[in-house]
Design an enzyme around this catalytic site. Sequence first.
Site, PDB file in Angstrom:
ATOM      1  N   GLN A   1     -23.818 -25.775  28.042  1.00  0.00           N
ATOM      2  CA  GLN A   1     -23.561 -26.986  27.423  1.00  0.00           C
ATOM      3  C   GLN A   1     -23.320 -28.194  28.150  1.00  0.00           C
ATOM      4  O   GLN A   1     -23.263 -29.342  27.512  1.00  0.00           O
ATOM      5  CB  GLN A   1     -22.406 -26.800  26.432  1.00  0.00           C
ATOM      6  CG  GLN A   1     -22.590 -25.594  25.458  1.00  0.00           C
ATOM      7  CD  GLN A   1     -21.489 -25.320  24.612  1.00  0.00           C
ATOM      8  OE1 GLN A   1     -21.121 -25.764  23.651  1.00  0.00           O
ATOM      9  NE2 GLN A   1     -20.990 -24.161  25.364  1.00  0.00           N
TER      10      GLN A   1
ATOM     11  N   ASP B   1     -17.282 -33.410  24.803  1.00  0.00           N
ATOM     12  CA  ASP B   1     -16.391 -33.001  23.605  1.00  0.00           C
ATOM     13  C   ASP B   1     -16.293 -34.150  22.505  1.00  0.00           C
ATOM     14  O   ASP B   1     -16.136 -33.924  21.458  1.00  0.00           O
ATOM     15  CB  ASP B   1     -15.208 -32.458  23.914  1.00  0.00           C
ATOM     16  CG  ASP B   1     -14.849 -31.519  24.969  1.00  0.00           C
ATOM     17  OD1 ASP B   1     -15.928 -30.719  25.034  1.00  0.00           O
ATOM     18  OD2 ASP B   1     -13.813 -31.235  25.691  1.00  0.00           O
TER      19      ASP B   1
HETATM   20  O1  F6P Z   1     -14.017 -31.167  28.390  1.00  0.00           O
HETATM   21  C1  F6P Z   1     -15.099 -30.459  28.612  1.00  0.00           C
HETATM   22  C2  F6P Z   1     -15.180 -28.808  28.547  1.00  0.00           C
HETATM   23  O2  F6P Z   1     -16.371 -28.446  28.971  1.00  0.00           O
HETATM   24  C3  F6P Z   1     -14.496 -28.437  27.412  1.00  0.00           C
HETATM   25  O3  F6P Z   1     -15.540 -28.511  26.330  1.00  0.00           O
HETATM   26  C4  F6P Z   1     -14.099 -26.937  27.657  1.00  0.00           C
HETATM   27  O4  F6P Z   1     -12.997 -26.514  27.070  1.00  0.00           O
HETATM   28  C5  F6P Z   1     -13.747 -27.304  29.212  1.00  0.00           C
HETATM   29  O5  F6P Z   1     -14.175 -28.495  29.491  1.00  0.00           O
HETATM   30  C6  F6P Z   1     -14.097 -26.193  30.182  1.00  0.00           C
HETATM   31  O6  F6P Z   1     -13.445 -26.494  31.556  1.00  0.00           O
HETATM   32  P1  F6P Z   1     -13.624 -25.626  32.744  1.00  0.00           P
HETATM   33  O7  F6P Z   1     -15.078 -26.402  33.060  1.00  0.00           O
HETATM   34  O8  F6P Z   1     -12.550 -26.225  33.910  1.00  0.00           O
HETATM   35  O9  F6P Z   1     -13.640 -24.194  32.662  1.00  0.00           O
END
Ligand code: F6P
Length: 353
Positions: free
Chosen positions: A279, A142
Amino acid sequence: MSNIRCIGIATGGGDAPGLNAVIRAATRAAILKYKWKVIGIPDGFDGLIWPEKSFELTLKEVSGILPRGGTILGTTSRGNPFQYKTGENRGEVRDISDQVIANAGKLGIDAIISIGGDGSQKIGHELFLKGMKIVGVPKTIDNDLSATDVTFGFDTALHTVTDAIDKIHTTAASHHRVMVVAVMGRDCGWIALEAGIAGGAHIILMPEISFTLKRVCEQIGGRENVGRRFTIVVVAEGVKLPPELKENRRASPVGNLLGNAIATGANKEVRISVLGHIQRGGSPSPFDRILATRFGVAAVDLIAAGGFGMMVALRGESIVSVDVAHVIGHLKSVDPQGEMVRTARAIGIGFGD
Ligand code: F6P
């Protein structure tokens, strides 16, 4: 000089391309430069609940991992030894930080490199306050940590998103459609803004700039009026929705909500691509490999210098160390008046405002 013989390495929070490059660099520097033993702690600090699961990181163990995404140590987004969830349906919350610190001692670990985002650094800091020798390495795709100019993982994510937008471009143009591309970024718009610029998006919606559906539709209409019959809208997952869409936020992911609203409001055929966790995957870019390697070596040097409670960071061209206490909780948002947004506006990118 600190009296170190053995260090542990842990990765916490969401993974990011480049984690393995840090693990490799820190392990190699610890062994080759300082002759320390290195122990890999699985799944963040959770790994110290079961010390028998930790394992030695040797030069052989870290060989070949530089180009690999993810983390060979495993990670968890929910681990917190100060609020460890256990019992039936994980409904019981306990502080097991003393156990975690004691287990690190049992493993012979003198100091720990904690590679993680804001949440992991906060936990690391609390453990440091209880006497654990910890240095931090910042990571997140991020790019929202104020302590460092850039985090590794962000550049690779930008490559992935830009590539996706490039591919979406050709099909959007062929079908004369509006394509909504939903990207990650949590509460900040860095991925949306930078990949949007790099991918030639026409509209970028992000948390730092309030937008209205009316303006988004007008901006799409403006393109139609000059014969541009397709539009690419990049939307960050954390956008602040206008009141007319807010109510449905729980019912539907933000990309779908917006896509459906644009289809009605702009009377256009719309398709939605939610890029999701691709991503976070893939092989780290050269930039991320280099930054991660510099961070890994700097973290080991910081331990050797006794810089506990500190985190490595990139400032300009230099790797520096910062006091974790001063940086946790300080997120770096996009400046809506900043040069990057002004550049985007200057070339006609709309922000729905
Ligand atoms: O902080 C990295 C990130 O990929 C964010 O962009 C996203 O909101 C979150 O983690 C998603 O988290 P998880 O993998 O726990 O769904």
